[in-house]
Design a protein around this motif. Structure first.
Motif, short mmCIF file in Angstrom:
data_model
loop_
_atom_site.label_atom_id
_atom_site.label_comp_id
_atom_site.label_asym_id
_atom_site.label_seq_id
_atom_site.Cartn_x
_atom_site.Cartn_y
_atom_site.Cartn_z
N MET A 41 0.84 17.02 34.45
CA MET A 41 1.34 18.01 33.50
C MET A 41 2.55 17.44 32.75
O MET A 41 2.71 17.64 31.55
N ALA A 42 3.40 16.71 33.46
CA ALA A 42 4.57 16.08 32.84
C ALA A 42 4.13 15.08 31.78
O ALA A 42 4.73 15.00 30.71
N ALA B 283 11.34 19.77 31.04
CA ALA B 283 10.18 20.03 31.89
C ALA B 283 9.48 18.72 32.27
O ALA B 283 9.02 18.56 33.41
N THR B 284 9.43 17.79 31.34
CA THR B 284 8.81 16.48 31.61
C THR B 284 9.56 15.75 32.72
O THR B 284 8.94 15.08 33.55
N LEU B 285 10.87 15.88 32.74
CA LEU B 285 11.65 15.23 33.80
C LEU B 285 11.51 15.95 35.14
O LEU B 285 11.51 15.32 36.20
N ALA B 286 11.39 17.28 35.11
CA ALA B 286 11.37 18.06 36.35
C ALA B 286 10.01 18.11 37.02
O ALA B 286 9.92 18.11 38.25
N LEU B 287 8.93 18.17 36.26
CA LEU B 287 7.60 18.38 36.84
C LEU B 287 7.15 17.30 37.84
O LEU B 287 6.56 17.65 38.86
#
Length: 144
Positions: free
Chosen positions: A103-104, A91-95
């Motif tokens: 948010m990431a 999620a950290t990579l995608a956000l």
């Protein structure tokens, strides 16, 4: 116990002792089972290992006998934490790519906070001057 280098260290320490009959090491389970004579107290084995900062402790005999037969509570917790970290990392990579960089950033900190045990193990590896997978992961996390 985290890697083959520590397993070798343990074998090198305990193998030459006359009172030690057999040393069984499971890196996967992070356990060492030492078959020894009554002339060698289990506490002295633990003390020897802890002088090298290996974090050894005595286990209940029933726990030792059940090793490998099924998942225990600690293994389930460890797998759950690892799975959660993988999801947070993804999620950290995608956000940021979809417009949520703040948010990431927050999820990245949550992922780091869940890695306290990893950083502690990396610190112990540095103290032992014995690099292991935790140390390499901590170094990689520094550059992400």
């Amino acid at each position: 116990l985290c890697c083959g280098m520590e397993a070798k260290l343990i074998r090198d320490m305990l193998g030459p002792l006359e009172a030690v009959a057999e040393v069984k090491i499971s890196v996967t389970d992070r356990r060492v089972n030492v078959e020894h004579t009554d002339g060698l107290a289990p506490e002295s084995i633990v003390d020897m290992l802890n002088r090298k900062h290996l974090g050894a402790s005595l286990q209940d005999k029933s726990v030792v006998e059940s090793v490998g037969s099924s998942f225990n509570h600690a293994e389930i917790v460890r797998l759950t934490v690892n799975a959660t970290q993988i999801v947070l990392f993804a999620a950290t990579l995608a956000l940021p790519r979809v417009g949520f960089p703040k948010m990431a950033y927050g999820l990245a900190w949550a992922c780091v906070a869940m890695s306290v045990a990893l950083f502690h193990e990396a610190y112990l590896a540095l103290r032992r001057r014995s690099p292991n997978v935790e140390l390499m992961m901590a170094i990689a996390a520094r550059w992400y």
